[in-house]
Design a protein around this motif. Sequence first.
Motif, PDB file in Angstrom:
ATOM      1  N   GLY A   1       0.848  -1.191   0.000  1.00  0.00           N
ATOM      2  CA  GLY A   1       0.000   0.000   0.000  1.00  0.00           C
ATOM      3  C   GLY A   1       0.879   1.234   0.000  1.00  0.00           C
ATOM      4  O   GLY A   1       1.362   1.648   1.047  1.00  0.00           O
ATOM      5  N   MET A   2       1.115   1.783  -1.206  1.00  0.00           N
ATOM      6  CA  MET A   2       1.998   2.964  -1.340  1.00  0.00           C
ATOM      7  C   MET A   2       1.164   4.203  -1.116  1.00  0.00           C
ATOM      8  O   MET A   2       0.204   4.445  -1.870  1.00  0.00           O
ATOM      9  N   THR A   3       1.530   4.976  -0.130  1.00  0.00           N
ATOM     10  CA  THR A   3       0.707   6.143   0.138  1.00  0.00           C
ATOM     11  C   THR A   3       1.551   7.322   0.607  1.00  0.00           C
ATOM     12  O   THR A   3       2.532   7.128   1.326  1.00  0.00           O
ATOM     13  N   PRO A   4       1.162   8.525   0.218  1.00  0.00           N
ATOM     14  CA  PRO A   4       1.870   9.683   0.742  1.00  0.00           C
ATOM     15  C   PRO A   4       1.335  10.082   2.127  1.00  0.00           C
ATOM     16  O   PRO A   4       1.881  10.987   2.756  1.00  0.00           O
ATOM     17  N   ARG A   5       0.289   9.394   2.609  1.00  0.00           N
ATOM     18  CA  ARG A   5      -0.325   9.803   3.887  1.00  0.00           C
ATOM     19  C   ARG A   5       0.026   8.827   5.010  1.00  0.00           C
ATOM     20  O   ARG A   5      -0.271   7.650   4.940  1.00  0.00           O
ATOM     21  N   ARG A   6       0.643   9.408   6.064  1.00  0.00           N
ATOM     22  CA  ARG A   6       1.052   8.585   7.205  1.00  0.00           C
ATOM     23  C   ARG A   6      -0.159   7.901   7.845  1.00  0.00           C
ATOM     24  O   ARG A   6      -0.107   6.740   8.246  1.00  0.00           O
ATOM     25  N   SER A   7      -1.278   8.617   7.942  1.00  0.00           N
ATOM     26  CA  SER A   7      -2.459   8.048   8.606  1.00  0.00           C
ATOM     27  C   SER A   7      -2.973   6.828   7.824  1.00  0.00           C
ATOM     28  O   SER A   7      -3.375   5.826   8.416  1.00  0.00           O
ATOM     29  N   THR A   8      -2.911   6.902   6.494  1.00  0.00           N
ATOM     30  CA  THR A   8      -3.343   5.762   5.680  1.00  0.00           C
ATOM     31  C   THR A   8      -2.392   4.582   5.880  1.00  0.00           C
ATOM     32  O   THR A   8      -2.829   3.439   6.045  1.00  0.00           O
ATOM     33  N   ALA A   9      -1.091   4.864   5.911  1.00  0.00           N
ATOM     34  CA  ALA A   9      -0.106   3.787   6.113  1.00  0.00           C
ATOM     35  C   ALA A   9      -0.383   3.081   7.435  1.00  0.00           C
ATOM     36  O   ALA A   9      -0.363   1.851   7.517  1.00  0.00           O
ATOM     37  N   ARG A  10      -0.670   3.854   8.459  1.00  0.00           N
ATOM     38  CA  ARG A  10      -0.925   3.245   9.776  1.00  0.00           C
ATOM     39  C   ARG A  10      -2.179   2.376   9.742  1.00  0.00           C
ATOM     40  O   ARG A  10      -2.205   1.283  10.292  1.00  0.00           O
ATOM     41  N   ARG A  11      -3.225   2.872   9.106  1.00  0.00           N
ATOM     42  CA  ARG A  11      -4.475   2.099   9.059  1.00  0.00           C
ATOM     43  C   ARG A  11      -4.300   0.812   8.273  1.00  0.00           C
ATOM     44  O   ARG A  11      -4.892  -0.212   8.595  1.00  0.00           O
ATOM     45  N   LEU A  12      -3.483   0.875   7.223  1.00  0.00           N
ATOM     46  CA  LEU A  12      -3.320  -0.307   6.365  1.00  0.00           C
ATOM     47  C   LEU A  12      -2.562  -1.433   7.073  1.00  0.00           C
ATOM     48  O   LEU A  12      -2.609  -2.586   6.641  1.00  0.00           O
ATOM     49  N   ALA A  13      -1.881  -1.087   8.178  1.00  0.00           N
ATOM     50  CA  ALA A  13      -1.129  -2.121   8.907  1.00  0.00           C
ATOM     51  C   ALA A  13      -2.062  -3.224   9.413  1.00  0.00           C
ATOM     52  O   ALA A  13      -1.634  -4.347   9.661  1.00  0.00           O
ATOM     53  N   LEU A  14      -3.330  -2.909   9.570  1.00  0.00           N
ATOM     54  CA  LEU A  14      -4.302  -3.872  10.100  1.00  0.00           C
ATOM     55  C   LEU A  14      -4.821  -4.840   9.038  1.00  0.00           C
ATOM     56  O   LEU A  14      -5.391  -5.876   9.360  1.00  0.00           O
ATOM     57  N   VAL A  15      -4.599  -4.498   7.786  1.00  0.00           N
ATOM     58  CA  VAL A  15      -5.295  -5.200   6.703  1.00  0.00           C
ATOM     59  C   VAL A  15      -4.513  -6.436   6.239  1.00  0.00           C
ATOM     60  O   VAL A  15      -3.293  -6.371   6.048  1.00  0.00           O
ATOM     61  N   TRP A  16      -5.235  -7.532   6.023  1.00  0.00           N
ATOM     62  CA  TRP A  16      -4.629  -8.795   5.601  1.00  0.00           C
ATOM     63  C   TRP A  16      -3.719  -8.601   4.385  1.00  0.00           C
ATOM     64  O   TRP A  16      -4.154  -8.039   3.365  1.00  0.00           O
ATOM     65  N   GLY A  17      -2.479  -9.068   4.524  1.00  0.00           N
ATOM     66  CA  GLY A  17      -1.572  -9.130   3.380  1.00  0.00           C
ATOM     67  C   GLY A  17      -1.013  -7.803   2.911  1.00  0.00           C
ATOM     68  O   GLY A  17      -0.275  -7.773   1.931  1.00  0.00           O
ATOM     69  N   VAL A  18      -1.363  -6.696   3.580  1.00  0.00           N
ATOM     70  CA  VAL A  18      -0.908  -5.390   3.087  1.00  0.00           C
ATOM     71  C   VAL A  18       0.326  -4.915   3.855  1.00  0.00           C
ATOM     72  O   VAL A  18       0.351  -4.926   5.079  1.00  0.00           O
ATOM     73  N   ASN A  19       1.335  -4.528   3.083  1.00  0.00           N
ATOM     74  CA  ASN A  19       2.534  -3.922   3.656  1.00  0.00           C
ATOM     75  C   ASN A  19       2.472  -2.435   3.343  1.00  0.00           C
ATOM     76  O   ASN A  19       2.669  -2.046   2.181  1.00  0.00           O
ATOM     77  N   PRO A  20       2.171  -1.593   4.321  1.00  0.00           N
ATOM     78  CA  PRO A  20       2.075  -0.157   4.022  1.00  0.00           C
ATOM     79  C   PRO A  20       3.455   0.424   3.754  1.00  0.00           C
ATOM     80  O   PRO A  20       4.432  -0.022   4.357  1.00  0.00           O
ATOM     81  N   PHE A  21       3.525   1.390   2.855  1.00  0.00           N
ATOM     82  CA  PHE A  21       4.810   2.027   2.560  1.00  0.00           C
ATOM     83  C   PHE A  21       4.579   3.508   2.262  1.00  0.00           C
ATOM     84  O   PHE A  21       3.813   3.855   1.366  1.00  0.00           O
ATOM     85  N   LEU A  22       5.258   4.358   3.055  1.00  0.00           N
ATOM     86  CA  LEU A  22       5.117   5.808   2.842  1.00  0.00           C
ATOM     87  C   LEU A  22       5.990   6.237   1.683  1.00  0.00           C
ATOM     88  O   LEU A  22       7.166   5.885   1.631  1.00  0.00           O
ATOM     89  N   CYS A  23       5.412   6.995   0.733  1.00  0.00           N
ATOM     90  CA  CYS A  23       6.243   7.446  -0.383  1.00  0.00           C
ATOM     91  C   CYS A  23       5.856   8.873  -0.769  1.00  0.00           C
ATOM     92  O   CYS A  23       4.794   9.349  -0.400  1.00  0.00           O
ATOM     93  N   HIS A  24       6.746   9.506  -1.522  1.00  0.00           N
ATOM     94  CA  HIS A  24       6.447  10.862  -1.988  1.00  0.00           C
ATOM     95  C   HIS A  24       5.489  10.780  -3.173  1.00  0.00           C
ATOM     96  O   HIS A  24       5.237   9.693  -3.703  1.00  0.00           O
ATOM     97  N   ASP A  25       4.983  11.885  -3.626  1.00  0.00           N
ATOM     98  CA  ASP A  25       4.086  11.890  -4.788  1.00  0.00           C
ATOM     99  C   ASP A  25       4.876  11.574  -6.062  1.00  0.00           C
ATOM    100  O   ASP A  25       5.934  12.154  -6.290  1.00  0.00           O
ATOM    101  N   VAL A  26       4.349  10.674  -6.871  1.00  0.00           N
ATOM    102  CA  VAL A  26       4.994  10.432  -8.170  1.00  0.00           C
ATOM    103  C   VAL A  26       4.260  11.278  -9.229  1.00  0.00           C
ATOM    104  O   VAL A  26       3.097  11.637  -9.041  1.00  0.00           O
ATOM    105  N   MET A  27       4.961  11.575 -10.328  1.00  0.00           N
ATOM    106  CA  MET A  27       4.411  12.515 -11.311  1.00  0.00           C
ATOM    107  C   MET A  27       4.121  11.891 -12.668  1.00  0.00           C
ATOM    108  O   MET A  27       3.455  12.501 -13.502  1.00  0.00           O
ATOM    109  N   SER A  28       4.673  10.694 -12.918  1.00  0.00           N
ATOM    110  CA  SER A  28       4.493  10.078 -14.240  1.00  0.00           C
ATOM    111  C   SER A  28       4.404   8.563 -14.104  1.00  0.00           C
ATOM    112  O   SER A  28       4.767   8.016 -13.065  1.00  0.00           O
ATOM    113  N   VAL A  29       3.949   7.920 -15.188  1.00  0.00           N
ATOM    114  CA  VAL A  29       3.848   6.451 -15.178  1.00  0.00           C
ATOM    115  C   VAL A  29       5.233   5.827 -15.004  1.00  0.00           C
ATOM    116  O   VAL A  29       5.400   4.848 -14.269  1.00  0.00           O
TER     117      VAL A  29
END
Length: 284
Positions: free
Chosen positions: A210-238
């Motif tokens: 779960g790649m997210t720029p939001r710390r709160s989302t990363a923390r919430r995703l820690a509870l979810v089956w099989g999800v490894n949360p990862f904080l990242c910066h905003d990407v701009m292109s494919v």
Amino acid sequence: MQRRRPVDAIKESILEAKAIIQGRAGIVAKLEKPAAILSLEAILAETDAVMVARGDLGVEMPAEQVPAIQKRIVRACRRLGKPVIVATQMLESMVGAPVPTRAEASDVATAIYDGADAVMLSAESASGKYPVESVAMMDAIVRQTEADPYYGDAIEAGHTPPGVNIPDAIGLAARSVAGLLDLAAMVAYTSSGASALRMARERSGVPIIGMTPRRSTARRLALVWGVNPFLCHDVMSVDEMTEVALKTVTQLGFADPCRAVVIAAGMPFGTPGTTNLLRIAQMN
Ligand SMILES: Nc1ncnc2c1ncn2[C@@H]1O[C@H](COP(=O)(O)OP(=O)(O)O)[C@@H](O)[C@H]1O
Ligand SMILES: C=C(OP(=O)(O)O)C(=O)O
């Protein structure tokens, strides 16, 4: 004056809590009374996750009714893709002993076969004599259960069709790709966490990032089956999205040069509510 229905009172309490929290935290509904079970669908619609509080449920209703209630709650959560925690007395005898009873081991495994996102220790780790052993034992039971070939069948049997919406379509598509290709990981660029949740709902067996720029989302995703949360910066292109995803897969130890990675995101980048893209990239 007409009395308020229990379901209205429950919804009102959740809305009140939400108003106080203002999005700074998620809400886990701790289900411990028969009234909550009667209003299960309404509660699930308002909460971010659910806990099956078997201690209180056991006080509020006869013990023999609790297993069916537990399964009903887990099934309802699985259908909606809401994280569900099974709690209390899972390894109770480890409060005073270094090993559990075989019945307790079976209880933990049953919750896993049913598709719980999380299992929870209470006194075993909070005040018992063997907290480390309790955590290690629970971890061992979970791993062993998920490695059982029958685990996939059990999860598949309880699987319900996804909703008719784009995040569910992306989750389903990622799962189909996982069935065809040997995937190293699935990566969801997510701001709210929703697309990682939809991937988890499909229980494909592939690690989800779960790649997210939001710390709160990363923390919430820690509870979810099989999800490894990862904080990242905003990407701009494919290209950047792909590069960052592959680098993260490697960093988290899931890389395998022969395997592919599925990446879900949305364009325009950085705009919540736009998940619309599934990219298959090769690790190399
Ligand atoms: N690190 C990131 N850089 C750029 N965009 C991102 C990043 N993380 C998420 N996004 C964007 O956020 C959106 C995903 O959010 P959204 O569609 O609301 O899904 P979810 O409901 O999973 O949060 C997509 O457009 C995605 O490209
Ligand atoms: C988790 C529970 O609640 P408490 O923390 O009150 O024991 C429960 O009742 O199962």
